[in-house]
Design a protein around this motif. Structure first.
Motif, PDB file in Angstrom:
ATOM      1  N   GLY A 167       0.825  -1.186   0.000  1.00  0.00           N
ATOM      2  CA  GLY A 167       0.000   0.000   0.000  1.00  0.00           C
ATOM      3  C   GLY A 167       0.868   1.247   0.000  1.00  0.00           C
ATOM      4  O   GLY A 167       2.096   1.192   0.062  1.00  0.00           O
ATOM      5  N   THR A 168       0.202   2.397  -0.071  1.00  0.00           N
ATOM      6  CA  THR A 168       0.919   3.667  -0.082  1.00  0.00           C
ATOM      7  C   THR A 168       1.741   3.850   1.176  1.00  0.00           C
ATOM      8  O   THR A 168       2.873   4.340   1.134  1.00  0.00           O
ATOM      9  N   LEU A 169       1.211   3.445   2.323  1.00  0.00           N
ATOM     10  CA  LEU A 169       1.910   3.627   3.597  1.00  0.00           C
ATOM     11  C   LEU A 169       3.266   2.942   3.582  1.00  0.00           C
ATOM     12  O   LEU A 169       4.302   3.560   3.857  1.00  0.00           O
ATOM     13  N   ILE A 170       3.288   1.640   3.255  1.00  0.00           N
ATOM     14  CA  ILE A 170       4.550   0.895   3.265  1.00  0.00           C
ATOM     15  C   ILE A 170       5.500   1.427   2.198  1.00  0.00           C
ATOM     16  O   ILE A 170       6.691   1.603   2.439  1.00  0.00           O
ATOM     17  N   SER A 171       4.981   1.697   1.012  1.00  0.00           N
ATOM     18  CA  SER A 171       5.832   2.173  -0.085  1.00  0.00           C
ATOM     19  C   SER A 171       6.513   3.483   0.277  1.00  0.00           C
ATOM     20  O   SER A 171       7.714   3.669   0.032  1.00  0.00           O
ATOM     21  N   SER A 200      11.515   6.420   2.461  1.00  0.00           N
ATOM     22  CA  SER A 200      11.976   7.505   3.318  1.00  0.00           C
ATOM     23  C   SER A 200      13.351   7.205   3.909  1.00  0.00           C
ATOM     24  O   SER A 200      13.870   6.092   3.792  1.00  0.00           O
ATOM     25  N   ARG A 201      13.921   8.199   4.596  1.00  0.00           N
ATOM     26  CA  ARG A 201      15.224   8.023   5.230  1.00  0.00           C
ATOM     27  C   ARG A 201      15.171   7.019   6.374  1.00  0.00           C
ATOM     28  O   ARG A 201      16.192   6.464   6.760  1.00  0.00           O
ATOM     29  N   TYR A 202      13.991   6.798   6.918  1.00  0.00           N
ATOM     30  CA  TYR A 202      13.842   5.938   8.093  1.00  0.00           C
ATOM     31  C   TYR A 202      12.985   4.705   7.775  1.00  0.00           C
ATOM     32  O   TYR A 202      12.264   4.206   8.617  1.00  0.00           O
ATOM     33  N   GLY A 203      13.107   4.243   6.536  1.00  0.00           N
ATOM     34  CA  GLY A 203      12.277   3.129   6.090  1.00  0.00           C
ATOM     35  C   GLY A 203      12.425   1.881   6.943  1.00  0.00           C
ATOM     36  O   GLY A 203      11.435   1.276   7.352  1.00  0.00           O
ATOM     37  N   ARG A 204      13.668   1.487   7.221  1.00  0.00           N
ATOM     38  CA  ARG A 204      13.885   0.259   7.983  1.00  0.00           C
ATOM     39  C   ARG A 204      13.387   0.414   9.415  1.00  0.00           C
ATOM     40  O   ARG A 204      12.772  -0.491   9.980  1.00  0.00           O
ATOM     41  N   GLU A 205      13.637   1.581  10.003  1.00  0.00           N
ATOM     42  CA  GLU A 205      13.224   1.808  11.379  1.00  0.00           C
ATOM     43  C   GLU A 205      11.700   1.857  11.523  1.00  0.00           C
ATOM     44  O   GLU A 205      11.153   1.457  12.553  1.00  0.00           O
ATOM     45  N   CYS A 206      11.030   2.337  10.502  1.00  0.00           N
ATOM     46  CA  CYS A 206       9.574   2.534  10.585  1.00  0.00           C
ATOM     47  C   CYS A 206       8.773   1.347  10.071  1.00  0.00           C
ATOM     48  O   CYS A 206       7.537   1.366  10.147  1.00  0.00           O
ATOM     49  N   ARG A 207       9.445   0.318   9.553  1.00  0.00           N
ATOM     50  CA  ARG A 207       8.701  -0.793   8.970  1.00  0.00           C
ATOM     51  C   ARG A 207       7.818  -1.482  10.011  1.00  0.00           C
ATOM     52  O   ARG A 207       6.684  -1.871   9.731  1.00  0.00           O
ATOM     53  N   GLY A 208       8.326  -1.615  11.219  1.00  0.00           N
ATOM     54  CA  GLY A 208       7.520  -2.229  12.267  1.00  0.00           C
ATOM     55  C   GLY A 208       6.278  -1.417  12.584  1.00  0.00           C
ATOM     56  O   GLY A 208       5.220  -1.965  12.896  1.00  0.00           O
TER      57      GLY A 208
END
Length: 262
Positions: free
Chosen positions: A61-65, A70-78
């Motif tokens: 979805g748009t949220l995950i994509s 973003s710069r914090y993609g890995r940190e925010c995946r959870g």
């Protein structure tokens, strides 16, 4: 007053105020997002559209994509995963505010349907037979052999009674649970009861290789299954809020039918 690193207290307070503002905005947006999930669920139901995505088909979805980009993609995946799980729970609550209790003869598909609803709607899941095994510290077959069916039914009723206060749970019930009226009443207190049915031939085909069903041990034949199903038929149908036939359907089709009718 200047703190270490050259940042004064005023700058720190400004950052903290901006963080507070971000938190307020995030809370507002998350609430709106959940409202939209409820609206989408209601609209799909009104139009007779499927509620569940095909299991195993991953759709970004748009949220995950956007988070991944973003710069914090890995940190925010959870965080994204938690939000999507919360959305499933909101969807489940919109479709069925209480619990979904699955009843039916052994081999009707209760466990498979229960697992699928658990995964697709982020519901909690319990199987009454598993709760009995956990409570007694022995298999169902051993309980029948050592304590007898009467003892098993009493423990089963205790397990059902403890589920009255639960919410957002899919309950997979043992095949004989509806033979006691107290079990039916305790299930109805917090659940919509769904009867999964199948032809005797279908049941035999599904259970013929199993040794975990003590009622059928030594009676694994079509005539015995047909007779026992007929003895229980009236009790199943009297307890059920709706009945869904499982013959010739995959688990996704069965679950969609349940959600469309529940």
């Amino acid at each position: 007053m200047i703190e270490k690193g050259g940042m004064d207290m005023r700058e720190l307070e400004d950052i903290r105020r901006e963080l507070d503002s971000c938190d307020e905005e995030l809370a507002r947006l998350l609430e709106r997002r959940m409202d939209l999930i409820r609206e989408l669920t209601a609209e799909k139901k009104a139009k007779g559209l499927p509620q569940l995505k095909a299991k195993g088909r991953r759709q970004k979805g748009t949220l995950i994509s956007r988070l991944e980009a973003s710069r914090y993609g890995r940190e925010c995946r959870g965080i994204a995963d938690s939000i999507l799980r919360a959305e499933k729970k909101v969807q489940a609550g919109a479709l069925c505010p209480g619990n979904i209790a699955l009843i039916g003869f052994m081999g009707a598909g209760k466990s498979s349907v229960s697992h699928y609803l658990r995964d697709m709607l982020a519901m909690d899941e319990v199987e009454t037979d598993e709760l009995i095994v956990e409570a007694e510290g022995m298999s169902i077959a051993d309980i029948f052999e050592k304590q007898g069916e009467g003892y098993f039914r009493r423990v089963e009723s205790q397990v059902i009674r403890r589920l009255r206060g639960k919410k957002g749970v899919v309950i997979s019930c043992g095949g004989g649970v509806v033979m006691r009226e107290e079990n039916v009443q305790n299930l109805k207190a917090s659940s919509r009861i769904v009867l999964l049915s199948a032809f005797p031939e279908t049941i035999l085909d599904r259970v013929k290789g199993s040794t975990k069903r003590p009622i059928l041990n030594g009676h694994m034949d079509l005539g015995y299954i047909r007779d026992l199903m007929e003895k229980r038929r009236a009790s199943y149908q009297a307890a059920a809020d709706l009945e869904v036939a499982t013959d010739g359907k995959d688990v996704a089709q069965i679950c969609e039918e349940i959600l469309a009718r529940i």
